[in-house]
Each structure stands twice: as C-alpha cells, then as structure tokens.
Design an enzyme around this catalytic site. Structure first.
Site, PDB file in Angstrom:
ATOM      1  N   LYS A 130      27.049  21.482   0.723  1.00 57.14           N
ATOM      2  CA  LYS A 130      25.658  21.556   1.185  1.00 57.14           C
ATOM      3  C   LYS A 130      24.810  22.080   0.043  1.00 57.14           C
ATOM      4  O   LYS A 130      25.307  22.779  -0.842  1.00 57.14           O
ATOM      5  CB  LYS A 130      25.541  22.522   2.371  1.00 57.14           C
ATOM      6  CG  LYS A 130      24.316  22.307   3.204  1.00 57.14           C
ATOM      7  CD  LYS A 130      24.500  21.152   4.170  1.00 57.14           C
ATOM      8  CE  LYS A 130      23.313  20.916   5.040  1.00 57.14           C
ATOM      9  NZ  LYS A 130      23.600  19.923   6.087  1.00 57.14           N
TER      10      LYS A 130
HETATM   11  P1  NAD Z   1      13.398  17.325  10.627  1.00 54.65           P
HETATM   12  O1  NAD Z   1      12.827  18.198   9.582  1.00 54.65           O
HETATM   13  O2  NAD Z   1      13.229  15.848  10.561  1.00 54.65           O
HETATM   14  O3  NAD Z   1      12.889  17.766  12.105  1.00 54.65           O
HETATM   15  C1  NAD Z   1      12.918  19.079  12.569  1.00 54.65           C
HETATM   16  C2  NAD Z   1      12.148  19.114  13.893  1.00 54.65           C
HETATM   17  O4  NAD Z   1      12.235  20.438  14.426  1.00 54.65           O
HETATM   18  C3  NAD Z   1      10.666  18.794  13.767  1.00 54.65           C
HETATM   19  O5  NAD Z   1      10.254  18.038  14.887  1.00 54.65           O
HETATM   20  C4  NAD Z   1      10.001  20.159  13.832  1.00 54.65           C
HETATM   21  O6  NAD Z   1       8.675  20.119  14.303  1.00 54.65           O
HETATM   22  C5  NAD Z   1      10.931  20.828  14.828  1.00 54.65           C
HETATM   23  N1  NAD Z   1      10.829  22.283  14.848  1.00 54.65           N
HETATM   24  C6  NAD Z   1      10.688  23.141  13.813  1.00 54.65           C
HETATM   25  N2  NAD Z   1      10.600  24.381  14.276  1.00 54.65           N
HETATM   26  C7  NAD Z   1      10.689  24.309  15.624  1.00 54.65           C
HETATM   27  C8  NAD Z   1      10.656  25.259  16.666  1.00 54.65           C
HETATM   28  N3  NAD Z   1      10.521  26.557  16.423  1.00 54.65           N
HETATM   29  N4  NAD Z   1      10.786  24.810  17.930  1.00 54.65           N
HETATM   30  C9  NAD Z   1      10.921  23.497  18.196  1.00 54.65           C
HETATM   31  N5  NAD Z   1      10.957  22.560  17.264  1.00 54.65           N
HETATM   32  C10 NAD Z   1      10.840  22.971  15.991  1.00 54.65           C
HETATM   33  O7  NAD Z   1      14.962  17.724  10.652  1.00 54.65           O
HETATM   34  P2  NAD Z   1      16.157  16.846  11.214  1.00 54.65           P
HETATM   35  O8  NAD Z   1      16.715  16.025  10.103  1.00 54.65           O
HETATM   36  O9  NAD Z   1      15.774  16.192  12.486  1.00 54.65           O
HETATM   37  O10 NAD Z   1      17.234  18.001  11.488  1.00 54.65           O
HETATM   38  C11 NAD Z   1      17.222  18.761  12.684  1.00 54.65           C
HETATM   39  C12 NAD Z   1      18.551  19.501  12.801  1.00 54.65           C
HETATM   40  O11 NAD Z   1      19.628  18.559  12.807  1.00 54.65           O
HETATM   41  C13 NAD Z   1      18.885  20.466  11.649  1.00 54.65           C
HETATM   42  O12 NAD Z   1      19.604  21.532  12.191  1.00 54.65           O
HETATM   43  C14 NAD Z   1      19.773  19.639  10.737  1.00 54.65           C
HETATM   44  O13 NAD Z   1      20.609  20.433   9.934  1.00 54.65           O
HETATM   45  C15 NAD Z   1      20.553  18.871  11.774  1.00 54.65           C
HETATM   46  N6  NAD Z   1      21.175  17.625  11.281  1.00 54.65           N
HETATM   47  C16 NAD Z   1      20.406  16.625  10.753  1.00 54.65           C
HETATM   48  C17 NAD Z   1      21.017  15.452  10.340  1.00 54.65           C
HETATM   49  C18 NAD Z   1      20.221  14.279   9.826  1.00 54.65           C
HETATM   50  O14 NAD Z   1      20.809  13.198   9.658  1.00 54.65           O
HETATM   51  N7  NAD Z   1      18.928  14.405   9.598  1.00 54.65           N
HETATM   52  C19 NAD Z   1      22.413  15.307  10.424  1.00 54.65           C
HETATM   53  C20 NAD Z   1      23.150  16.350  10.963  1.00 54.65           C
HETATM   54  C21 NAD Z   1      22.526  17.511  11.389  1.00 54.65           C
END
Ligand code: NAD
Length: 439
Positions: A130
């Site tokens: 990571k």
């Molecule tokens: P992103 O940045 O695209 O989206 C994050 C979302 O969370 C946004 O809608 C934001 O407004 C919201 N958010 C932020 N603070 C918040 C709060 N206090 N309450 C509610 N919503 C809030 O990120 P993502 O890629 O969607 O990732 C989200 C999670 O999934 C992370 O934990 C990431 O590690 C995990 N993840 C992502 C992927 C991927 O392919 N993108 C893969 C595995 C795991």
C-alpha cells in the site's frame, strides 16, 4: 520561487491546526491494532507458531520519500510519500495509493497487510502493499497533483514494477493518477503498462475496473443473502459513502432488487423509508463532481443516524473506523458488508458478533477491485484487450469461489466470516512462504 518556510507549510495538508490530528492518530493506531487482532484471532485457531506469526506480520520493506514540488503559485510544497511492501510470497505485491491528509506510515502499514490477506482470500497471484501521500487532493490543482505524483514515482520507481509491486487507485486517486504513474515509470524503465493498474480504458486500462469493487459488493450481497435465506426485495439498505465504491455498489444493489433507503457522503445522509431514487442520485452526483450537496429528493439525516438506522443491511463504503465501541450497541442492521477498508474496530466487532450480526469482512467484501486489477495486469502482459463481458464473468467466478471458500470454512470451524477469511488468507500465504523456502 519563494522559500519553503511558513507559506509552503500552510499548503502542507498534513498539518491541520485542530484536534483532528490527534483523533486521526488514534484512529490509525486502532487500524494497526485491529489488523493485528483479527490476524491473531485467526492464527490462534490455526495454532500458528510465534515465529511464523512474526514472519508473516513483519513488512518486507517500508519506504518514506520526500516529495518537493513547485506549486502553481511558485512556492515550494514539501510532502512525504509512503510505500509499504508487506509480503511477496504469493507473487508481486499489489495495493492502492491513497491521497488523504491523514495518511501516515501506520495507516499504510495496516492497509498493506490487509492487501496480503485480501489477494490470498481471492486467490490471485499477488502479495500485498500500500502507498499514500498526506495531501488533500481537493486543495491542489490537477497539475499540482500530477507533479506530486511524478515526483513520488521518481523516488520509488526502482522499488515498483510489474514483477515487484504494482500500485492502483484508492481514496483520493483515480485513473488520471495511474496514467501519470505509468508515464513516469516509463521514463526510467521503458514502456510497460503492467507497472500500474486502474489506468484509463483508453490507455491500457481494462473495461470494468472502475465499477469492480462496487459490483463485487453487489455480487457478494446477493450470495450472502441467499445463504441467510433472505430476499433482496425485502432487504432495506443503508449505504455510507457515494464515491467510486459506494456509487457503484448502490447501482448494483438496486439492480439486484435491494431497497436502498439511506445513502450518505461527506455532505451528510439522504433518507427515504420508501426507497431512494438511486438513478436520480447517481445522475445528480455525476453532475456535481460526485457530491450530493444540495440533493433534495430525500430527507436529510446525519452520517451517525444513517449507521444506526433500522435496516436489514448496512454497507459502510467510505472511511475506516466508522463502527466502533461508541456506536456498536446502537447499530441495528443484522447484516454488515464492509465495502470500505477497516470500517469496524474489534471492540465493535465483538459487540456485534455476540448479538449475531453477520459481517462480511473487508478482505473479501471489497476484493472485486484488486481482482479486476489483476485482469488488467494480465491483459497488459498478454498485450491482448479483454472485453467487459469477460471481465465481469471472471470477476463473478472469482468472487463466487472465494465466498464459498470463506462460508464453508466458517461453517466447518464454527468461526465468524472474518476469522474464516483471515484463516484462508493466512493459510495460503503461510504455505507459499514455506514452499518457497526460507534460506
Ligand atoms: P472515494 O474517495 O471515491 O469515495 C469516498 C466517499 O466517502 C465519498 O463519497 C465521500 O464523500 C465519502 N465520505 C467521506 N467522508 C465521509 C463521512 N464522514 N461520512 C460519509 N461519507 C463520507 O473512495 P473509494 O475509492 O470509494 O473508497 C472508499 C473505501 O473503499 C475506502 O475505505 C477504500 O480504501 C476502500 N476500497 C476502495 C477500492 C477501490 O477500488 N476504489 C477497493 C477496495 C477498497
């Protein structure tokens, strides 16, 4: 160009002059502790020796590099970039790159280990890694983010590569960032698109990568519901987060007939007990830079209220540590699917498990993303373009097999789905380590 003192420091997003850093630091150390605790719970059931635990837990390599760039206003911005390479017993290390003000070595370390178990649970030939940079990308212009990204790659280019460690998107990064990484890597090592995944489809990316994590959440939700004897149409869902993962999860859950009654993003929660108009919310967010601010098609609730709603399924798809000892007793959903990484702290996990809440753990629930990243890497190495149907079919197959493996192990060993997933992952990594030999 101005000197890198007070003013440049103001742009260093890691220095928030509020109590937030202290809170964030507590959260991060909890993330490390949580990973260790979940590991130990599984290792105890496997009678794993202390020596083997130390070997599997200690990261192979950790690097911090200085990233000094000229900002748009001519000042110097200095940031720190991290890459933790946790384990490569099963293949090149794989893991996202996070741009967020709270990123630090502890958080990256915890997430790198999570990747090792995740790639093993879905049985793709990778280890875990990571990376991250402590910046708030929203406070920088795209050109600044590009310069920061390229400078970071200057610092780590000889430690990554298609057979060593392959970055991918995570919070705060996207396909543009991955394209810059590919291009910067190429300057040192020549053309090799397999050095990074999550690239734009027009630039050696694979169709279906962007939707993959959310689609995976949808696929796994259907499988879990079926095992629990429930029907999607009678399952009300509260979903936290409407970014990459959350928005695609919403789309696929809706298509599978689930009833989404609450969705939130950083702007707050939106609630309709009769069911939200998901397509309308997706269109609204798309037109407003992926924010729901100003959406008036539902009642407004807080994020805290969303987590505690009377629903059948809760899907945290935003930040870590959202379900903690502070709110676990008030969480009513009997099923939780961890679309985000580390959304549940161990004390909360224990409270919920005692109550019979079924939790599909992050290392399986959000593994759709890394699985399709693997297809992209395979496509790049084959120099053969995969189509969307093939990507979706293969994703469905991998997740179905992984889910069955975890479910069966949980039944056989009478453990939670989380402990079963860790047992499966740790077992595979441990066996590969022994087979590879330690000399
Ligand atoms: P992103 O940045 O695209 O989206 C994050 C979302 O969370 C946004 O809608 C934001 O407004 C919201 N958010 C932020 N603070 C918040 C709060 N206090 N309450 C509610 N919503 C809030 O990120 P993502 O890629 O969607 O990732 C989200 C999670 O999934 C992370 O934990 C990431 O590690 C995990 N993840 C992502 C992927 C991927 O392919 N993108 C893969 C595995 C795991």
């Amino acid at each position: 160009m101005a000197a890198t003192t007070a003013k440049a420091g103001e742009r260093n997003d890691s220095k928030e002059p509020t109590s937030a850093p202290a809170l964030a630091a507590t959260k991060r150390s909890q993330a490390v502790d949580a990973g260790r605790l979940y590991f130990d719970r599984a290792a105890d059931r496997m009678d794993l020796s202390d020596n083997m635990r130390s070997l599997l837990l200690m990261p192979k390599r950790e690097v911090s590099v200085q990233i000094a760039v000229e900002l748009d206003n001519g000042e110097i911005g200095t940031y720190v970039g991290y890459r933790v390479q946790h384990d490569d017993a099963r293949g090149p290390m794989k893991g996202g790159l996070r741009y967020h003000p709270e990123v630090d070595l502890d958080e990256v370390r915890a997430l790198a280990a999570l990747m090792t178990w995740k790639t093993a649970v879905v049985n793709i030939p990778y280890g875990g890694a990571k990376g991250g940079i402590a910046i708030d990308p929203a406070k920088h212009s795209p050109r600044e983010v590009e310069r920061i990204t390229r400078k970071f790659i200057d610092g780590i280019h000889d430690l990554i590569g298609p057979d060593i460690d392959i970055p991918a998107p995570d919070m705060g990064t996207n396909s543009d960032v991955m394209a810059w990484i590919m291009n910067q890597y190429q300057k040192y090592h020549g053309f090799n698109p397999a050095c990074v995944t999550g690239k734009p489809v027009e630039l050696y990316g694979v169709p279906g990568r962007e939707e993959a994590t959310g689609r995976g959440v949808g696929i796994l939700a259907v499988k879990l519901l079926s095992r629990l004897g429930r029907k999607p149409a009678q399952t009300r869902v509260a979903l936290q987060g409407f970014g990459n993962v959350g928005s695609h999860a919403a789309k696929f859950l809706r298509e599978a007939d689930f009833k989404l009654v609450a969705i939130s993003d950083a702007s707050g929660g939106y609630y309709n007990p009769d069911g939200l108009n998901v397509n309308q919310m997706l269109s609204y967010a798309r037109e407003h830079h992926w924010s729901l601010v100003g959406y008036n098609g539902a009642d407004q609730i807080s994020n805290e209220e969303l987590l505690e709603l009377d629903v059948e399924l809760l899907v945290p798809a935003a930040l870590g540590g959202q379900i903690s000892a502070a709110n676990a007793a008030r969480i009513k959903a009997p099923i939780i699917i961890e679309a985000a990484n580390s959304p549940t702290w161990p004390e909360a996990d224990e409270i919920l498990s005692k109550r019979g809440t079924v939790i599909l753990p992050d290392i399986l629930a959000n593994a759709g993303g890394v699985t399709v990243s693997y297809f992209e890497w395979a496509q790049n190495r084959q120099h053969y373009q995969w189509g969307l149907n093939r990507v979706r079919q293969e994703l469905d197959r991998v997740l179905a097999e992984s889910f069955e493996g975890v479910w069966q192990l949980a039944q056989e060993r009478k453990v939670s789905l989380r402990t079963a997933a860790y047992m499966l992952g740790i077992g595979r990594v441990g066996r590969a380590t022994i087979l590879g030999g330690i000399t």
